[in-house]
Design a protein around this motif. Structure first.
Motif, short mmCIF file in Angstrom:
data_model
loop_
_atom_site.label_atom_id
_atom_site.label_comp_id
_atom_site.label_asym_id
_atom_site.label_seq_id
_atom_site.Cartn_x
_atom_site.Cartn_y
_atom_site.Cartn_z
N PHE A 56 -24.36 -30.48 117.19
CA PHE A 56 -24.58 -29.30 116.56
C PHE A 56 -23.18 -28.90 115.89
O PHE A 56 -23.24 -28.45 114.66
N ALA A 57 -22.24 -29.07 116.69
CA ALA A 57 -20.71 -28.51 116.10
C ALA A 57 -20.37 -29.70 114.86
O ALA A 57 -19.87 -29.07 113.79
N ARG A 58 -20.92 -30.89 115.19
CA ARG A 58 -20.61 -31.85 114.15
C ARG A 58 -21.17 -31.78 113.06
O ARG A 58 -20.83 -31.60 111.74
N ASP A 59 -22.53 -31.61 112.93
CA ASP A 59 -23.54 -31.34 111.84
C ASP A 59 -24.62 -30.43 111.88
O ASP A 59 -25.75 -31.03 112.09
N PRO A 60 -24.49 -29.19 112.02
CA PRO A 60 -25.52 -28.24 112.27
C PRO A 60 -26.63 -28.44 111.20
O PRO A 60 -27.90 -28.20 111.71
N GLN A 61 -26.52 -28.89 110.16
CA GLN A 61 -27.68 -29.04 109.17
C GLN A 61 -28.37 -30.32 109.44
O GLN A 61 -29.70 -29.77 109.71
N LEU A 62 -27.80 -31.20 110.05
CA LEU A 62 -28.69 -32.37 110.43
C LEU A 62 -29.52 -32.03 111.67
O LEU A 62 -30.91 -32.04 111.90
N VAL A 63 -29.04 -31.04 112.81
CA VAL A 63 -29.68 -30.92 113.75
C VAL A 63 -30.60 -29.90 113.39
O VAL A 63 -31.71 -29.73 113.91
N TRP A 64 -30.36 -28.76 112.61
CA TRP A 64 -31.42 -27.98 112.30
C TRP A 64 -32.58 -28.56 111.52
O TRP A 64 -33.82 -28.36 111.74
N ARG A 142 -29.64 -19.57 104.79
CA ARG A 142 -28.82 -19.87 103.62
C ARG A 142 -28.73 -21.25 103.52
O ARG A 142 -28.20 -21.99 104.61
N GLU A 143 -29.11 -21.91 102.46
CA GLU A 143 -29.17 -23.12 102.54
C GLU A 143 -30.33 -23.85 103.63
O GLU A 143 -31.18 -23.32 103.89
#
Ligand code: BV8
Ligand code: ZN
Length: 247
Positions: A56-64, A142-143
């Motif tokens: 999540f820290a590395r890529d919150p968008q991918l995890v979401w 947002r996004e």
């Protein structure tokens, strides 16, 4: 068809202390992918690599993206006869406790009341800074990211690998396991700790251990009865058999 032993049926008296532990397998027949079975992969990612604070820290968008995909799956499907049979067992046995590793909320949706959710609930979000909690859809979007009113990122309201389980639920789950007279382990590969320690703890304290799974697991050598098959078929058959013998 499962031949329920007379020993188990004799144990299932109205006042018996029953504890049930469920895993992703009980939601498989609802159409939700399990973690380690077929369909457990998402865009070639393994859950263990996405369900972590580091991911999540590395890529919150991918995890979401992964959690939003799973939230849609949860919305599109529904509890199955296995979940409903557990609701019937809870209604029949006053001293009944359901412990689940699942985050899909299907036990509550099916009508189970006494539930300990060890790994949280995917339809909830928690602010990564102020801890504020909300239901899916109440976040500021947002996004592809979801924000709290305090400006920080929301994270899914689940327990990730490497994170502590909710202390209250965990203590209650172990206390229930230690007092269980009959303990069912249903639809779990029995490899994720500390949840996987519950069935052995119950057995050490004298519980009669029953496992329901289409496949053997590391727990299988320890159990008193291993019912090989689908929870959505076996659990309704068990409820039916209990009704027969007590009629
Ligand atoms: C912690 C929420 C410490 C997120 C999940 C090395 C050795 C031992 C332990 C560890 C280790 N390395 C790391 C650890 C600890 C780690 C762990 O156990 N890892 C495993 C992989 C080795 N555990 C943790 O990190 C835990 N935290 O230890 O913190 C700590 C303490 C204090 C302070 C700080 C830190 C946190 C674990 C929780 C992780 N979160 N989920 C999300 O969902 O996105 S776990 C995840 O796995 C799901 O909750 C899932 O439920 C759970 C367990 O998997 P199962 O439910 O069993 O599902 P699975 O797919 O594996 O199996 C399905 C089964 O169903 C199969 O057997 C299949 O045959 C069967 N089946 C299929 N169809 C059916 C069926 N059964 C019946 N009917 C059917 N129709
Ligand atoms: Zn906040």
């Amino acid at each position: 068809m499962i031949n329920f032993s007379s020993k188990l049926l004799a144990l299932l008296q109205p006042e018996v202390k029953i504890v049930v532990l469920t895993g992703a397998g009980i939601s498989a027949e609802s159409g939700l992918a399990t973690f380690r079975g077929p369909g457990g992969l998402w865009k070639n990612y393994r859950p263990e690599n996405l369900a972590t604070p580091e991911a999540f820290a590395r890529d919150p968008q991918l995890v979401w993206e992964w959690y939003n995909f799973r939230r849609d799956q949860v919305r599109q499907h529904a509890p199955n006869p296995g979940h409903h049979a557990l609701v019937q067992l809870e209604a029949r046995f006053p001293d009944f406790v359901l412990i689940t590793q699942n985050v899909d909320g299907y036990h509550r949706r099916a009508g189970s009341k006494k539930i300990y959710e060890l790994h949280g609930n995917i339809m909830q979000s928690r602010c990564s800074q102020c801890g504020r909690e909300c239901e899916a859809g109440e976040e500021l979007q947002r996004e592809h990211l979801l924000y709290c009113a305090c400006g920080a990122l929301y994270r899914p309201g689940v327990v990730w690998f490497g994170e502590a389980l909710p202390p209250g639920a965990l203590q209650s789950a172990f206390a229930a396991a230690e007092n269980a007279q009959v303990f069912f382990s249903i639809g779990t590969s029995a490899v994720v700790y500390p949840a996987a320690a519950l069935p052995p703890v119950a057995a050490e304290h004298g519980a009669y251990l029953v496992e329901i799974n289409p496949e053997k697991t590391p727990l299988t050598p320890l159990v008193d009865e291993f019912w090989q098959g689908q929870a959505g078929e076996i659990l309704p058959a068990l409820v039916h058999r209990i009704q027969q013998v007590s009629a």
